[in-house]
Design a protein around this motif. Structure first.
Motif, PDB file in Angstrom:
ATOM      1  N   ALA A  80       1.007  45.460 -65.182  1.00 11.57           N
ATOM      2  CA  ALA A  80       1.840  46.597 -65.572  1.00 11.57           C
ATOM      3  C   ALA A  80       1.089  47.552 -66.489  1.00 11.57           C
ATOM      4  N   ASP A  81      -0.124  47.195 -66.883  1.00 13.86           N
ATOM      5  CA  ASP A  81      -0.902  47.956 -67.866  1.00 13.86           C
ATOM      6  C   ASP A  81      -1.927  48.838 -67.152  1.00 13.86           C
ATOM      7  N   ALA A  82      -1.774  50.142 -67.261  1.00  9.27           N
ATOM      8  CA  ALA A  82      -2.692  51.054 -66.580  1.00  9.27           C
ATOM      9  C   ALA A  82      -4.115  50.907 -67.093  1.00  9.27           C
ATOM     10  N   GLY A  83      -4.278  50.600 -68.377  1.00 14.57           N
ATOM     11  CA  GLY A  83      -5.611  50.419 -68.926  1.00 14.57           C
ATOM     12  C   GLY A  83      -6.308  49.205 -68.352  1.00 14.57           C
ATOM     13  N   VAL A  84      -5.572  48.106 -68.210  1.00 15.10           N
ATOM     14  CA  VAL A  84      -6.130  46.896 -67.599  1.00 15.10           C
ATOM     15  C   VAL A  84      -6.494  47.175 -66.154  1.00 15.10           C
ATOM     16  N   ALA A  85      -5.602  47.835 -65.415  1.00 13.59           N
ATOM     17  CA  ALA A  85      -5.879  48.151 -64.011  1.00 13.59           C
ATOM     18  C   ALA A  85      -7.132  49.009 -63.885  1.00 13.59           C
ATOM     19  N   GLY A  86      -7.274  50.008 -64.752  1.00 14.39           N
ATOM     20  CA  GLY A  86      -8.446  50.872 -64.698  1.00 14.39           C
ATOM     21  C   GLY A  86      -9.728  50.115 -64.963  1.00 14.39           C
ATOM     22  N   ARG A  87      -9.691  49.202 -65.923  1.00 10.06           N
ATOM     23  CA  ARG A  87     -10.900  48.424 -66.219  1.00 10.06           C
ATOM     24  C   ARG A  87     -11.247  47.505 -65.054  1.00 10.06           C
ATOM     25  N   VAL A  88     -10.243  46.856 -64.467  1.00 10.56           N
ATOM     26  CA  VAL A  88     -10.515  45.982 -63.326  1.00 10.56           C
ATOM     27  C   VAL A  88     -11.088  46.792 -62.162  1.00 10.56           C
ATOM     28  N   ARG A  89     -10.567  47.982 -61.930  1.00 12.85           N
ATOM     29  CA  ARG A  89     -11.113  48.822 -60.854  1.00 12.85           C
ATOM     30  C   ARG A  89     -12.581  49.143 -61.097  1.00 12.85           C
ATOM     31  N   ARG A  90     -12.951  49.390 -62.345  1.00 10.25           N
ATOM     32  CA  ARG A  90     -14.365  49.649 -62.638  1.00 10.25           C
ATOM     33  C   ARG A  90     -15.204  48.382 -62.467  1.00 10.25           C
ATOM     34  N   LEU A  91     -14.705  47.266 -63.006  1.00  8.98           N
ATOM     35  CA  LEU A  91     -15.498  46.038 -62.997  1.00  8.98           C
ATOM     36  C   LEU A  91     -15.666  45.448 -61.604  1.00  8.98           C
ATOM     37  N   ARG A  92     -14.749  45.745 -60.665  1.00 10.08           N
ATOM     38  CA  ARG A  92     -14.904  45.201 -59.315  1.00 10.08           C
ATOM     39  C   ARG A  92     -16.025  45.904 -58.555  1.00 10.08           C
ATOM     40  N   GLN A  93     -16.483  47.041 -59.040  1.00  5.01           N
ATOM     41  CA  GLN A  93     -17.496  47.826 -58.325  1.00  5.01           C
ATOM     42  C   GLN A  93     -18.534  48.356 -59.312  1.00  5.01           C
ATOM     43  N   TYR A  94     -19.355  47.419 -59.796  1.00  2.00           N
ATOM     44  CA  TYR A  94     -20.544  47.738 -60.596  1.00  2.00           C
ATOM     45  C   TYR A  94     -20.247  48.358 -61.963  1.00  2.00           C
TER      46      TYR A  94
END
Length: 373
Positions: A197-211
């Protein structure tokens, strides 16, 4: 233990069309299919964000990283769930803090978690919903909050499990799902997702999944990895997601038939509360390892599929080199010596259940018992 050919047969046309659609698009990584599945799965879980990744273990690692766990962090987790959480914790360079489980549910014991918080503390908690059963998230969340720790759910075996109108994946700061083919919602290969539910967590995971990219070739975050759900798996999962609740209901009916038909006097069958327990696995318990092994040998002779989920607790795995030799988790260790799974999946017919029942009732070895909750 599973029959994916029978499960997929009614969906053959839709699955073929989905694969053809991806082939015709010419786009195979992080495209429209992934975005569509992410949106649909987030809505299903009741949270705003889902991030498709390469597999369920990566999902645990990235979810933990997304909530701030990393090198040197202390992550509390159970030791009876197959080692996937430990693998993710070690990959982060974090320290596993093993917590004993509840005797009845085999999921993390809130009182033991609180004790771990007082004894050495932890920075994050990884809660596994084992065998399809939702852990006591309200109590575990309260303990984690008292100790100032983030909570990540491991939902690899609990797709669709619900309590008080809230699905697995909507209780923690983030949650990890596996879509390994035999899961309640399975792909045609490896895939996973992190929901939050946390947009900040989602954004970090999106970055970390791709370099660690915030834009192409611009590495803004890390340590990162390459863990991306592909378009083919997303398209397949999009076809299968609308069937998940019906498949879970069939699993519950299989469990109910076992409860209604098994008559062995030394067997007490698990209580599978439809909704809160999505019957990913149907796990019997024997009195001890010898009794479990005797039951397994009997089922093998009868041609009945079975497995052990899971025989070696994480803190006793040789990868640790004896680091946890002094640690005793009495309930965890007892359960790992007792558990044995019999088939429970949506393609299982009533006659198949009855065949398993007959084999269980015919067992005349050491006394066995099962989890009573």
């Amino acid at each position: 233990m599973n029959d994916l050919v029978t499960l997929h047969a009614p969906l053959a046309g839709a699955l073929t069309a989905a694969v053809r659609r991806v082939l015709d698009s010419g786009w195979f990584i992080l495209g429209r299919e992934v975005a569509a599945f992410e949106e649909a799965f987030a809505a299903y879980c009741g949270v705003p964000h889902a991030v498709g990744v390469g597999n369920g273990t990566d999902a645990i690692e990235l979810a933990l990283a997304g909530v701030g766990a990393g090198r040197g962090s202390r992550v509390a987790l159970a030791a009876n769930a197959g080692g996937y959480g430990t693998t993710a914790v070690l990959a982060l360079g974090a320290e596993p803090v093993y917590v004993d489980v509840d005797e009845a549910t085999a999921t993390m014991d809130p009182a033991c978690l609180d004790r771990a918080g007082r004894d050495g503390g932890f920075d994050a908690v990884l809660v596994t919903h084992l065998y399809g059963r939702l852990a006591d998230m309200a109590a575990l969340r309260a303990v984690a909050d008292r100790h100032g720790a983030a909570v990540v759910e491991d939902c690899a075996q609990a797709h669709g499990a619900t309590r008080a109108g809230r699905r697995a994946g909507a209780w923690g700061d983030a949650a990890a799902f596996s879509f390994y083919p035999t899961k309640n919602l399975g792909a045609l290969g490896d895939a996973g997702a992190v929901v939050t539910a946390d947009a900040g967590v989602a954004g970090r995971v999106r970055r970390l999944r791709q370099y660690g990219w915030d834009r192409k070739y611009h590495q803004a975050d890390g340590p990162a990895r390459n863990s991306r759900m592909d378009e083919l798996q997303a398209a397949v999962l999009g076809v299968k997601l609308p069937h998940l609740d019906d498949w879970n209901a069939r699993r519950a009916r299989v469990a109910a038939r076992y409860a209604a038909t098994v008559r062995h006097p030394a067997l007490t069958l698990p209580h599978v509360a439809a909704g809160e327990h999505v019957a990913h696995l149907y796990v019997l318990r024997a009195a001890d390892r010898a009794a479990r092994d005797a039951l397994a040998a009997h089922l093998r002779a009868a041609g009945v599929p079975h497995d052990v989920h899971y025989p070696v607790p994480d803190h006793r795995q040789p990868v640790h080199g004896g680091r946890f030799d002094a640690l005793t988790l009495p309930v965890t260790e007892r359960l790992c010596a007792q558990v044995l799974s019999v088939p429970c999946h949506p393609a299982l017919g009533d006659d198949d259940v009855d065949r398993v029942t007959a084999a269980l009732d015919a067992f005349r070895g050491a006394e066995v018992t099962t989890c009573t909750a």
